[in-house]
Write an enzyme that holds these catalytic residues in place. Structure first.
Site, PDB file in Angstrom:
ATOM      1  N   ASN A   9       0.869  -1.179   0.000  1.00  0.00           N
ATOM      2  CA  ASN A   9       0.000   0.000   0.000  1.00  0.00           C
ATOM      3  C   ASN A   9       0.905   1.228   0.000  1.00  0.00           C
ATOM      4  O   ASN A   9       1.463   1.591   1.030  1.00  0.00           O
ATOM      5  CB  ASN A   9      -0.891  -0.033   1.258  1.00  0.00           C
ATOM      6  N   TRP A  10       1.026   1.829  -1.160  1.00  0.00           N
ATOM      7  CA  TRP A  10       1.948   2.973  -1.279  1.00  0.00           C
ATOM      8  C   TRP A  10       1.422   4.232  -0.589  1.00  0.00           C
ATOM      9  O   TRP A  10       2.146   5.196  -0.423  1.00  0.00           O
ATOM     10  CB  TRP A  10       2.183   3.305  -2.752  1.00  0.00           C
ATOM     11  N   LYS A  11       0.140   4.232  -0.260  1.00  0.00           N
ATOM     12  CA  LYS A  11      -0.511   5.433   0.310  1.00  0.00           C
ATOM     13  C   LYS A  11      -0.276   6.626  -0.633  1.00  0.00           C
ATOM     14  O   LYS A  11      -0.184   6.418  -1.848  1.00  0.00           O
ATOM     15  CB  LYS A  11      -0.028   5.684   1.746  1.00  0.00           C
ATOM     16  N   HIS A  97      -9.308   1.189   5.376  1.00  0.00           N
ATOM     17  CA  HIS A  97      -8.022   1.491   6.004  1.00  0.00           C
ATOM     18  C   HIS A  97      -8.252   2.501   7.130  1.00  0.00           C
ATOM     19  O   HIS A  97      -9.086   3.397   7.006  1.00  0.00           O
ATOM     20  CB  HIS A  97      -7.037   2.040   4.971  1.00  0.00           C
ATOM     21  N   GLU A  99      -6.679   4.977   8.014  1.00  0.00           N
ATOM     22  CA  GLU A  99      -6.489   6.386   7.635  1.00  0.00           C
ATOM     23  C   GLU A  99      -7.754   6.936   6.985  1.00  0.00           C
ATOM     24  O   GLU A  99      -8.097   8.109   7.141  1.00  0.00           O
ATOM     25  CB  GLU A  99      -5.269   6.506   6.705  1.00  0.00           C
ATOM     26  N   GLU A 169      -5.010  -4.709  10.803  1.00  0.00           N
ATOM     27  CA  GLU A 169      -4.007  -3.654  10.955  1.00  0.00           C
ATOM     28  C   GLU A 169      -4.251  -2.902  12.262  1.00  0.00           C
ATOM     29  O   GLU A 169      -5.048  -1.948  12.290  1.00  0.00           O
ATOM     30  CB  GLU A 169      -4.097  -2.670   9.779  1.00  0.00           C
ATOM     31  N   GLY A 175       2.825   2.603  10.803  1.00  0.00           N
ATOM     32  CA  GLY A 175       3.772   3.701  10.643  1.00  0.00           C
ATOM     33  C   GLY A 175       4.503   4.096  11.915  1.00  0.00           C
ATOM     34  O   GLY A 175       5.116   5.155  11.975  1.00  0.00           O
ATOM     35  N   SER A 215       3.775  -1.748  10.467  1.00  0.00           N
ATOM     36  CA  SER A 215       5.223  -1.826  10.707  1.00  0.00           C
ATOM     37  C   SER A 215       5.805  -3.197  10.395  1.00  0.00           C
ATOM     38  O   SER A 215       6.739  -3.648  11.066  1.00  0.00           O
ATOM     39  CB  SER A 215       5.562  -1.400  12.143  1.00  0.00           C
ATOM     40  N   GLY A 236       3.011  -0.984   4.251  1.00  0.00           N
ATOM     41  CA  GLY A 236       3.020   0.447   3.949  1.00  0.00           C
ATOM     42  C   GLY A 236       4.426   0.919   3.615  1.00  0.00           C
ATOM     43  O   GLY A 236       4.935   0.710   2.515  1.00  0.00           O
ATOM     44  N   GLY A 237       5.083   1.537   4.592  1.00  0.00           N
ATOM     45  CA  GLY A 237       6.402   2.142   4.385  1.00  0.00           C
ATOM     46  C   GLY A 237       7.400   1.253   3.663  1.00  0.00           C
ATOM     47  O   GLY A 237       8.110   1.704   2.762  1.00  0.00           O
TER      48      GLY A 237
HETATM   49  P1  13P Z   1       3.235   0.626   7.653  1.00  0.00           P
HETATM   50  O1  13P Z   1       3.740  -0.669   7.074  1.00  0.00           O
HETATM   51  O2  13P Z   1       3.924   1.827   7.136  1.00  0.00           O
HETATM   52  O3  13P Z   1       3.168   0.555   9.151  1.00  0.00           O
HETATM   53  O4  13P Z   1       1.713   0.775   7.148  1.00  0.00           O
HETATM   54  C1  13P Z   1       0.878  -0.303   7.211  1.00  0.00           C
HETATM   55  C2  13P Z   1      -0.345   0.013   6.478  1.00  0.00           C
HETATM   56  O5  13P Z   1      -1.085   0.913   6.843  1.00  0.00           O
HETATM   57  C3  13P Z   1      -0.640  -0.771   5.277  1.00  0.00           C
HETATM   58  O6  13P Z   1      -1.915  -0.534   4.808  1.00  0.00           O
END
Ligand code: 13P
Length: 252
Positions: A9-11, A97, A99, A169, A175, A215, A236-237
């Site tokens: 997930n590149w966000k 998600h 967010e 999640e 993050g 994470s 994510g990251g």
């Molecule tokens: P991180 O891997 O950056 O913690 O993010 C996870 C995430 O929100 C994937 O959708």
């Protein structure tokens, strides 16, 4: 059979050129790998979906979107519909998600509509659930996740539910660099699977893919994925750098 998935997930990251470079790097590296029962999914921002689906035609990854609107079309400025995604050969879509829940006030009920829209157009939803830190500290995390599943997912018919991917999640792990321990992930994944078994059937629950996100990185992925109910990750990251993402793919 349960599919194992690593999804990136590149966000809201990357310019067009950076996206082009990252997709190409992942495609090239996957070319030499044997993926067997593993599926790799890249979820770039909307403007880069076509770039990704074009390369995916000759590569070993699938493409997912990060969001969708429930309706097929209409006066919803700025939104993107399930048939639009389908027409661009997008196979997966992340919904729920944390967010989106936090910054865009998306409710469980609204997410139920997104699931219906996606399934109607044969796009696989990656449905995210998870508790915030005060909920875990108050030992309410199971109740919170159960409510999210009840209100967004469990109206689905059996043949619809069997096409859904669930991603656990925990919000406090997203993050932050603090991942859930393998025990915490396994415990929640087993709980989610037990709820699906109770609502539908054990067979269906056994076949549902449940991803861990929060994470997850090249260092901790193997231990997280070694649990019987953790079928991969939503990253994510660590999905923003090809080497890190590929190390996670290799850990599955
Ligand atoms: P991180 O891997 O950056 O913690 O993010 C996870 C995430 O929100 C994937 O959708």
């Amino acid at each position: 059979m349960r599919t194992k998935i690593v999804a990136g997930n590149w966000k809201m990251n990357k310019t067009f050129l950076e996206a082009e470079e990252l997709v190409a790097q992942v495609a090239e590296a996957l070319d030499t790998r044997k993926l067997d029962n593993k599926t790799v999914v890249l979820c770039p921002p909307f403007p880069y979906l076509e770039l990704a689906t074009d390369i995916a035609k000759d590569a070993k990854f699938s493409v997912g979107a990060q969001n969708v609107y429930p309706d097929d079309s209409g006066a919803f400025t700025g939104e993107v519909s399930p048939p639009m995604l389908k027409s661009m050969e997008v196979e997966y879509c992340i919904i729920g998600h944390s967010e989106r829940r936090k910054y865009f006030a998306e409710s469980n009920e609204f997410l139920a509509g997104k699931l219906d829209g996606l399934l109607k157009h044969d796009i696989i939803p990656i449905f995210c659930c998870g508790e915030v830190l005060p909920e875990r500290e108050a030992k309410k995390h199971f109740k919170v996740v159960e409510k999210q599943l009840n209100e967004s997912l469990f109206h689905l018919k059996k043949n619809e539910m069997s096409r859904v991917v669930v991603a656990y999640e925990p919000v406090w792990a997203i993050g932050t660099g603090v991942n859930a321990t393998p025990e915490q992930a396994q415990e929640m994944h087993a709980f989610i699977r037990s709820l699906i078994a109770k609502k539908y059937s054990k067979k269906l629950a056994d076949d549902v893919t449940i991803l861990y996100g929060g994470s997850c990185n090249a260092k901790n992925a193997k231990e997280l994925f070694s649990n019987p109910d953790v079928d991969g990750g939503l990253i994510g990251g660590a999905s923003l750098k090809a080497v890190d993402f590929l190390a996670i793919v290799d850990a599955l």
